[in-house]
Design a protein around this motif. Structure first.
Motif, mmCIF file in Angstrom:
data_model
loop_
_atom_site.group_PDB
_atom_site.id
_atom_site.type_symbol
_atom_site.label_atom_id
_atom_site.label_comp_id
_atom_site.label_asym_id
_atom_site.label_seq_id
_atom_site.Cartn_x
_atom_site.Cartn_y
_atom_site.Cartn_z
ATOM 1 N N LEU A 127 0.813 -1.211 0.000
ATOM 2 C CA LEU A 127 0.000 0.000 0.000
ATOM 3 C C LEU A 127 0.853 1.272 0.000
ATOM 4 C CD1 LEU A 127 -2.755 -1.036 2.581
ATOM 5 C CD2 LEU A 127 -2.908 -1.068 0.080
ATOM 6 N N GLN A 128 2.120 1.132 0.385
ATOM 7 C CA GLN A 128 3.033 2.277 0.427
ATOM 8 C C GLN A 128 4.019 2.239 -0.746
ATOM 9 O OE1 GLN A 128 2.848 4.766 2.718
ATOM 10 N NE2 GLN A 128 1.006 3.763 3.511
ATOM 11 N N TRP A 129 3.587 1.687 -1.855
ATOM 12 C CA TRP A 129 4.444 1.452 -3.019
ATOM 13 C C TRP A 129 5.092 2.720 -3.559
ATOM 14 C CZ3 TRP A 129 3.352 3.697 -7.756
ATOM 15 C CH2 TRP A 129 2.113 4.336 -7.851
ATOM 16 N N LYS A 130 4.395 3.864 -3.428
ATOM 17 C CA LYS A 130 4.918 5.098 -4.031
ATOM 18 C C LYS A 130 6.272 5.498 -3.450
ATOM 19 C CE LYS A 130 1.042 7.472 -3.637
ATOM 20 N NZ LYS A 130 0.093 8.616 -3.641
ATOM 21 N N LYS A 131 6.520 5.177 -2.188
ATOM 22 C CA LYS A 131 7.808 5.534 -1.585
ATOM 23 C C LYS A 131 8.953 4.846 -2.326
ATOM 24 C CE LYS A 131 5.989 6.360 3.063
ATOM 25 N NZ LYS A 131 6.033 5.945 4.498
ATOM 26 N N LEU A 132 8.764 3.587 -2.671
ATOM 27 C CA LEU A 132 9.792 2.843 -3.397
ATOM 28 C C LEU A 132 9.886 3.307 -4.847
ATOM 29 C CD1 LEU A 132 11.898 0.604 -3.439
ATOM 30 C CD2 LEU A 132 10.053 -1.044 -3.866
ATOM 31 N N TRP A 133 8.753 3.524 -5.478
ATOM 32 C CA TRP A 133 8.753 3.950 -6.886
ATOM 33 C C TRP A 133 9.340 5.356 -7.055
ATOM 34 C CZ3 TRP A 133 7.048 -0.686 -6.538
ATOM 35 C CH2 TRP A 133 6.811 -1.443 -7.680
ATOM 36 N N GLN A 134 9.016 6.274 -6.149
ATOM 37 C CA GLN A 134 9.558 7.637 -6.242
ATOM 38 C C GLN A 134 11.063 7.653 -6.044
ATOM 39 O OE1 GLN A 134 7.086 9.456 -3.256
ATOM 40 N NE2 GLN A 134 5.524 10.104 -4.721
ATOM 41 N N MET A 135 11.566 6.703 -5.309
ATOM 42 C CA MET A 135 12.998 6.565 -5.106
ATOM 43 C C MET A 135 13.682 6.107 -6.396
ATOM 44 S SD MET A 135 14.770 4.045 -2.305
ATOM 45 C CE MET A 135 13.527 4.538 -1.113
ATOM 46 N N VAL A 244 20.409 3.474 -6.465
ATOM 47 C CA VAL A 244 19.565 4.229 -5.539
ATOM 48 C C VAL A 244 19.277 3.422 -4.277
ATOM 49 C CG1 VAL A 244 17.257 5.196 -5.229
ATOM 50 C CG2 VAL A 244 18.515 5.644 -7.341
ATOM 51 N N ILE A 245 18.914 2.158 -4.451
ATOM 52 C CA ILE A 245 18.573 1.335 -3.291
ATOM 53 C C ILE A 245 19.816 1.069 -2.442
ATOM 54 C CG2 ILE A 245 17.751 -0.950 -2.587
ATOM 55 C CD1 ILE A 245 15.749 -0.789 -4.910
ATOM 56 N N SER A 246 20.962 0.894 -3.077
ATOM 57 C CA SER A 246 22.204 0.731 -2.316
ATOM 58 C C SER A 246 22.470 1.952 -1.441
ATOM 59 C CB SER A 246 23.386 0.515 -3.262
ATOM 60 O OG SER A 246 23.280 -0.708 -3.943
ATOM 61 N N ASN A 247 22.235 3.128 -1.988
ATOM 62 C CA ASN A 247 22.471 4.367 -1.237
ATOM 63 C C ASN A 247 21.482 4.549 -0.092
ATOM 64 O OD1 ASN A 247 24.641 5.089 -2.860
ATOM 65 N ND2 ASN A 247 23.396 6.327 -4.249
ATOM 66 N N GLU A 248 20.249 4.061 -0.279
ATOM 67 C CA GLU A 248 19.186 4.273 0.707
ATOM 68 C C GLU A 248 19.037 3.115 1.692
ATOM 69 O OE1 GLU A 248 17.161 6.908 1.140
ATOM 70 O OE2 GLU A 248 18.140 8.067 -0.443
ATOM 71 N N PHE A 249 19.656 1.997 1.394
ATOM 72 C CA PHE A 249 19.360 0.747 2.102
ATOM 73 C C PHE A 249 19.553 0.849 3.612
ATOM 74 C CE2 PHE A 249 20.334 -3.719 3.321
ATOM 75 C CZ PHE A 249 19.132 -4.286 2.917
#
Length: 261
Positions: A127-135, A244-249
């Motif tokens: 339900l919170q998919w936008k946080k991942l997609w916006q990243m 991006v995910i590596s930087n945010e992980f």
């Protein structure tokens, strides 16, 4: 409980990393996606992993888990890959089969929520998919798909959205399905392929997306059950995703459940 990983794809959007390894073995902070995903699943229950490989399958076989091969991985898609495991599914004694895309990592918390569900066809929906997609991208509509549900369950999935109202959540690529329902759906799919004579039609059906397969079920008047989550998963499709995910992980709270314990 049988747990099938669909890991046959060549991961072209992750080249050159996938030149010598399959997509699921791309590393995130020193551990492959598959290693991270397996850790989460096996911490929940005594699952029996079955990995269906294709591109650089020999690298997956080295891990020691039971592995099947989609020899046509270069010209087919996930449903055809899953169908390679039909005999294994039939032989398994579990009531339910679990399926995960190979490029996904999902938290043990979310897996536990899925295990508790006993509807015939269950899909984990964020339900919170936008946080991942916006990243991952500037315009979330470029990659997101429709997902609509009501009190009965999911009635639309996998289409091109016109706007954000068409997306009530996002399918994560993780499924729990009744064994005999999955057998019926796969046999119907294979019978349809065997009934075709034109090679173009056969190839088209071998290349359908997994959401098309889910729609076979929906089009019969059925409603897959949404298992709602709020983050706690990731997928890596492109080099940008990985960067991006590596930087945010290690700092973004949506990944807190996935970090090394």
């Amino acid at each position: 409980m049988l747990l099938i990983f669909l890991a046959a794809g060549s991961g072209k959007r992750l080249m050159p990393l996938t030149r010598s390894i399959p997509k699921c073995l791309v590393k995130l902070h020193g551990k492959s996606l598959l290693e991270r995903n397996l850790r989460e699943w096996l911490s929940v229950s005594d699952f029996e992993p079955l990995i269906i490989a294709g591109h650089k399958s020999e690298e997956i076989k080295k891990l020691g888990f039971k592995t099947l091969l989609n020899k046509e991985y270069e010209s087919t898609n996930m449903v055809w890959t899953l169908a390679r495991s039909l005999e294994n599914i039939k032989a398994n004694k579990s009531d339910f089969i679990y399926i995960s895309y190979g490029d996904v990592v999902i938290s043990s918390r979310n897996i536990t929520a899925l295990v508790k569900k006993n509807e015939p066809f269950n899909l984990i929906i964020d339900l919170q998919w936008k946080k991942l997609w916006q990243m991952r991208m500037e315009n979330v509509l470029d990659d997101a798909e429709t997902l609509r549900f009501n009190e009965k369950g999911i009635y639309e999935i996998g289409k091109r959205p016109k706007n954000l109202n068409d997306i009530q959540g996002q399918y994560t690529g993780v499924i729990k399905i009744k064994k005999y329902l999955l057998i019926d759906l796969l046999e119907e799919y294979l019978n349809k392929i065997n009934s075709l004579k034109k090679s173009k039609e056969i190839n088209n059906l071998k290349n359908i997306f997994f959401t098309d397969f889910i729609n076979f079920y929906i089009d019969k008047g059925n409603y897959p059950n949404p298992v709602f989550i709020n983050g706690g998963w990731l997928e890596i499709d492109t080099l940008k995703d990985l960067e991006v995910i590596s930087n945010e992980f290690n700092k973004n709270p949506i990944f807190s459940d996935l970090r090394d314990k």
